[in-house]
Design a protein around this motif. Sequence first.
Motif, PDB file in Angstrom:
ATOM      1  N   THR A  46     -35.261 -28.553  -3.485  1.00 40.01           N
ATOM      2  CA  THR A  46     -33.939 -28.104  -3.187  1.00 40.01           C
ATOM      3  C   THR A  46     -33.085 -29.440  -3.280  1.00 40.01           C
ATOM      4  OG1 THR A  46     -34.635 -26.443  -1.580  1.00 40.01           O
ATOM      5  CG2 THR A  46     -32.492 -27.156  -1.562  1.00 40.01           C
TER       6      THR A  46
ATOM      7  N   GLU B 152     -23.207 -19.855  -2.629  1.00 39.90           N
ATOM      8  CA  GLU B 152     -24.352 -20.171  -1.666  1.00 39.90           C
ATOM      9  C   GLU B 152     -24.638 -19.458  -0.633  1.00 39.90           C
ATOM     10  OE1 GLU B 152     -26.659 -22.647  -2.502  1.00 39.90           O
ATOM     11  OE2 GLU B 152     -25.460 -23.051  -4.554  1.00 39.90           O
TER      12      GLU B 152
ATOM     13  N   SER C 173     -26.978 -28.016   4.666  1.00 39.98           N
ATOM     14  CA  SER C 173     -26.659 -27.049   4.167  1.00 39.98           C
ATOM     15  C   SER C 173     -25.710 -26.038   5.322  1.00 39.98           C
ATOM     16  CB  SER C 173     -27.654 -25.967   3.687  1.00 39.98           C
ATOM     17  OG  SER C 173     -28.478 -26.739   2.606  1.00 39.98           O
TER      18      SER C 173
ATOM     19  N   ARG D  97     -29.985 -30.002  -5.913  1.00 36.21           N
ATOM     20  CA  ARG D  97     -28.702 -30.375  -5.672  1.00 36.21           C
ATOM     21  C   ARG D  97     -28.080 -31.528  -6.266  1.00 36.21           C
ATOM     22  NH1 ARG D  97     -27.833 -29.255   0.627  1.00 36.21           N
ATOM     23  NH2 ARG D  97     -28.885 -27.371   0.086  1.00 36.21           N
TER      24      ARG D  97
ATOM     25  N   LEU E  33     -22.600 -28.444   1.128  1.00 38.04           N
ATOM     26  CA  LEU E  33     -23.830 -28.780   0.871  1.00 38.04           C
ATOM     27  C   LEU E  33     -24.059 -30.237   0.552  1.00 38.04           C
ATOM     28  CD1 LEU E  33     -25.085 -26.297  -1.496  1.00 38.04           C
ATOM     29  CD2 LEU E  33     -25.071 -25.942   0.801  1.00 38.04           C
TER      30      LEU E  33
ATOM     31  N   LYS F 244     -26.622 -16.307  -0.996  1.00 33.75           N
ATOM     32  CA  LYS F 244     -27.908 -16.486  -1.086  1.00 33.75           C
ATOM     33  C   LYS F 244     -28.510 -16.510   0.464  1.00 33.75           C
ATOM     34  CE  LYS F 244     -27.863 -19.775  -5.224  1.00 33.75           C
ATOM     35  NZ  LYS F 244     -27.895 -20.971  -5.590  1.00 33.75           N
TER      36      LYS F 244
ATOM     37  N   LEU G 268     -23.519 -23.387   6.223  1.00 34.92           N
ATOM     38  CA  LEU G 268     -23.298 -22.012   5.367  1.00 34.92           C
ATOM     39  C   LEU G 268     -22.853 -21.181   6.482  1.00 34.92           C
ATOM     40  CD1 LEU G 268     -25.733 -22.360   2.472  1.00 34.92           C
ATOM     41  CD2 LEU G 268     -23.306 -22.821   2.269  1.00 34.92           C
TER      42      LEU G 268
END
Length: 203
Positions: A14, A197, A167, A18, A102, A200, A169
Amino acid sequence: MHPAPLFRESDPETLIARIRAYPLGLICVSGEVAPLVAHTPVLASLENGAPRLRFHLSAHNAVTRRLEAGAAALIVFTGPEAYISPDWYGPVPNQVPTWNYLSVEAEGMPVPADATAFLDDVSAHFEAQLLPKPPWTRAKMDPAAFEMMLRGIRAYELRPMRFEGISKLGQNKTSAARDGVIEGLSATAGGLAIAQEMRKLQG
């Protein structure tokens, strides 16, 4: 690094993905008086599950001088990000503005690398994203001119001792509140990437 474990990202694949999407890294080192930083594109890969980061700097950069003296480095990457208005949470009282984003941090000891190989690889990587434009290669340069420019740069490789990211979010909000944020972000020009994002996360 954000202190909340809820936002921590440690999956190497991941994090490498990124960096590949947002490859401009901020190279940070400790200076003799104050921190020193420099921006540079970074090539990221996984080798046997371990991250490998390659970059270059001007030979005259103050960061380069610190690396040549044996300083450790922290490379920071920032992906999509956006301001979050409390109004987007809906009927949730006593909220404050925040920022969703992110990021990736890679920390370790950079070592010198082959500058010619790095320049060939970095140009091949980014030129491939410009197809169908014919790729630029150093074959288009006079060899003497290339060698002169080569003397002015230093290439490095970093195998991070610490490799993690954030992350952020809205994981600490309800699903309904995140839906409101996604709707709000989607109506702004700069919020589409972070809204994607968050979608997801919603599944």
